[in-house]
Design a protein around this motif. Structure first.
Motif, PDB file in Angstrom:
ATOM      1  N   ILE A  92      44.704  27.395  43.045  1.00  0.00           N
ATOM      2  CA  ILE A  92      45.626  28.299  41.990  1.00  0.00           C
ATOM      3  C   ILE A  92      45.706  29.583  42.147  1.00  0.00           C
ATOM      4  CG2 ILE A  92      46.000  28.725  39.522  1.00  0.00           C
ATOM      5  CD1 ILE A  92      44.202  26.306  39.032  1.00  0.00           C
ATOM      6  N   THR A  93      46.721  30.224  42.542  1.00  0.00           N
ATOM      7  CA  THR A  93      46.765  31.603  42.723  1.00  0.00           C
ATOM      8  C   THR A  93      47.186  32.478  41.573  1.00  0.00           C
ATOM      9  OG1 THR A  93      49.429  31.797  43.205  1.00  0.00           O
ATOM     10  CG2 THR A  93      48.031  31.279  45.156  1.00  0.00           C
ATOM     11  N   GLY A  94      46.705  33.581  41.422  1.00  0.00           N
ATOM     12  CA  GLY A  94      46.684  34.206  40.003  1.00  0.00           C
ATOM     13  C   GLY A  94      46.105  33.643  38.979  1.00  0.00           C
ATOM     14  N   GLY A  95      44.755  32.926  39.589  1.00  0.00           N
ATOM     15  CA  GLY A  95      44.162  31.995  38.763  1.00  0.00           C
ATOM     16  C   GLY A  95      42.999  32.598  37.900  1.00  0.00           C
ATOM     17  N   ALA A  96      42.908  33.858  37.907  1.00  0.00           N
ATOM     18  CA  ALA A  96      41.756  34.511  37.066  1.00  0.00           C
ATOM     19  C   ALA A  96      42.300  34.784  35.756  1.00  0.00           C
ATOM     20  CB  ALA A  96      41.277  35.809  37.981  1.00  0.00           C
ATOM     21  N   LYS A 149      38.386  19.554  41.675  1.00  0.00           N
ATOM     22  CA  LYS A 149      37.919  20.656  42.634  1.00  0.00           C
ATOM     23  C   LYS A 149      38.642  21.915  42.409  1.00  0.00           C
ATOM     24  CE  LYS A 149      36.969  17.768  46.010  1.00  0.00           C
ATOM     25  NZ  LYS A 149      36.407  17.307  47.071  1.00  0.00           N
ATOM     26  N   VAL A 150      38.487  22.894  41.552  1.00  0.00           N
ATOM     27  CA  VAL A 150      39.368  23.791  41.498  1.00  0.00           C
ATOM     28  C   VAL A 150      39.066  25.293  42.412  1.00  0.00           C
ATOM     29  CG1 VAL A 150      40.225  25.614  39.897  1.00  0.00           C
ATOM     30  CG2 VAL A 150      40.101  23.216  39.249  1.00  0.00           C
ATOM     31  N   GLY A 151      39.990  25.883  43.120  1.00  0.00           N
ATOM     32  CA  GLY A 151      39.720  26.924  43.922  1.00  0.00           C
ATOM     33  C   GLY A 151      40.623  28.066  43.274  1.00  0.00           C
ATOM     34  N   ILE A 152      40.063  28.956  42.746  1.00  0.00           N
ATOM     35  CA  ILE A 152      40.769  30.363  42.218  1.00  0.00           C
ATOM     36  C   ILE A 152      41.066  31.254  43.277  1.00  0.00           C
ATOM     37  CG2 ILE A 152      40.873  32.081  40.366  1.00  0.00           C
ATOM     38  CD1 ILE A 152      39.124  30.165  38.869  1.00  0.00           C
ATOM     39  N   LEU A 153      42.194  31.792  43.282  1.00  0.00           N
ATOM     40  CA  LEU A 153      42.606  32.780  44.051  1.00  0.00           C
ATOM     41  C   LEU A 153      43.061  34.056  43.200  1.00  0.00           C
ATOM     42  CD1 LEU A 153      44.419  31.256  47.345  1.00  0.00           C
ATOM     43  CD2 LEU A 153      41.980  31.857  47.086  1.00  0.00           C
ATOM     44  N   ASP A 154      42.795  35.376  43.592  1.00  0.00           N
ATOM     45  CA  ASP A 154      43.073  36.305  42.825  1.00  0.00           C
ATOM     46  C   ASP A 154      42.677  37.613  43.343  1.00  0.00           C
ATOM     47  OD1 ASP A 154      44.154  36.175  39.459  1.00  0.00           O
ATOM     48  OD2 ASP A 154      43.389  38.256  40.332  1.00  0.00           O
ATOM     49  N   LEU A 155      43.332  38.829  43.000  1.00  0.00           N
ATOM     50  CA  LEU A 155      42.700  40.070  43.386  1.00  0.00           C
ATOM     51  C   LEU A 155      41.762  40.480  42.444  1.00  0.00           C
ATOM     52  CD1 LEU A 155      46.089  42.161  44.659  1.00  0.00           C
ATOM     53  CD2 LEU A 155      44.216  41.302  46.075  1.00  0.00           C
ATOM     54  N   ASN A 156      41.716  40.018  41.518  1.00  0.00           N
ATOM     55  CA  ASN A 156      40.513  40.691  40.485  1.00  0.00           C
ATOM     56  C   ASN A 156      39.339  39.848  40.612  1.00  0.00           C
ATOM     57  OD1 ASN A 156      38.948  41.113  38.188  1.00  0.00           O
ATOM     58  ND2 ASN A 156      40.811  42.079  37.089  1.00  0.00           N
ATOM     59  N   ALA A 157      38.290  40.334  41.466  1.00  0.00           N
ATOM     60  CA  ALA A 157      37.015  39.678  41.837  1.00  0.00           C
ATOM     61  C   ALA A 157      36.364  39.418  40.460  1.00  0.00           C
ATOM     62  CB  ALA A 157      36.369  40.143  42.859  1.00  0.00           C
ATOM     63  N   ASP A 158      36.343  40.208  39.753  1.00  0.00           N
ATOM     64  CA  ASP A 158      35.541  40.193  38.352  1.00  0.00           C
ATOM     65  C   ASP A 158      35.685  38.924  37.395  1.00  0.00           C
ATOM     66  OD1 ASP A 158      33.975  42.320  39.323  1.00  0.00           O
ATOM     67  OD2 ASP A 158      34.912  43.678  37.851  1.00  0.00           O
TER      68      ASP A 158
END
Length: 253
Positions: free
Chosen positions: A10-14, A31-40
């Motif tokens: 999921i992009t923008g998943g944060a 099994k969810v993988g989260i992609l985002d620029l906001n690491a926190d």
């Protein structure tokens, strides 16, 4: 496709719509993988729901490949990609201070449209190597457009162009990927309660919600997530853009 135990990216998943999808699919056993620029935010959500996080700029090829590699090492090759990463902007084509910034227009197109295409092509390339499921299906790709693709308001030229491009890309992608068992669909949400919307005063949010025919409220991340889950599970739905807007039709401004 059964969501339980499949790998999902999921992009923008944060946060926002992407976080809603991540939470729902995790609750269904994915099994969810989260992609985002906001690491926190990404790492916090991943810890909360038992997901995996990788930092990713969807508009950058090297960043996207590295992020997908990281998720694949943990979860295996993803059978589902949900594109939720995106930005918005508001500017007239010709305003009081002159013409629309070309750099600002390019940035919106770069992140929203090119970023969606970038993740689609990279994910589909990996999906095609997966063993087909019982119905011949290898993967599902869901992208996020907007009702602005159809009724862009004054000041939304860049945003509407980026989302319109996503809509236009959906059918040709679905047709191309049909031979390898990958479905492609798009969700076009209307007015939703997202972090950007939450920055508006409560009275403005209430007014916007009241403008929606039925139900007269802002959409929620959970609404979006339920439709995304249905698109994954409904194997006959392919090449389609579905409006999720409570029958809203946007006015010029």
């Amino acid at each position: 496709m059964d969501i339980n135990r499949i790998s999902v990216t999921i992009t923008g998943g944060a946060s926002g719509l992407g976080a809603g999808v991540a939470k729902l699919l995790a609750s269904k056993g994915a099994k969810v993988g989260i992609l985002d620029l906001n690491a926190d935010l990404g790492e916090a959500l991943a810890s909360e729901i038992g997901a995996t996080f990788a930092r990713c700029d969807v508009s950058d090829e090297a960043s996207a490949i590295a992020a997908l590699d990281a998720l694949e090492a943990k979860n295996g090759t993803a059978r589902v990609l949900v594109n939720c990463a995106g930005i918005g902007t508001a500017s007239r084509i010709v305003g009081r201070d002159g013409p629309h910034s070309l750099a600002a227009f390019e940035r919106v197109i770069r992140i929203n449209l090119i970023g969606t295409f970038n993740m689609m092509r990279l994910a589909a390339h990996r999906m095609q190597a997966l063993e087909p499921l019982a119905d011949g299906e290898r993967g599902v790709i869901i992208s996020t457009a907007s009702v602005a693709a159809f009724e862009g308001q004054i000041g939304q030229a860049a945003y509407a162009a980026s989302k319109g491009g996503i809509v236009a890309m959906t059918l040709p992608a679905a047709r191309e990927f049909s031979k390898i068992g990958i479905r492609v669909n798009t969700i076009a949400p209307g007015l939703f309660k997202t972090p950007l919307m939450n920055e508006l005063p409560d009275e403005i949010q209430a007014s916007l919600g009241a403008s929606i025919p039925f139900p007269s409220r802002l959409g929620s991340a959970e609404d979006f997530a339920r439709l995304a889950a249905s698109m994954i599970e409904m194997s006959y739905l392919n090449g389609e853009t579905v409006r999720l807007d409570g029958a809203l039709r946007m006015q010029p401004k």
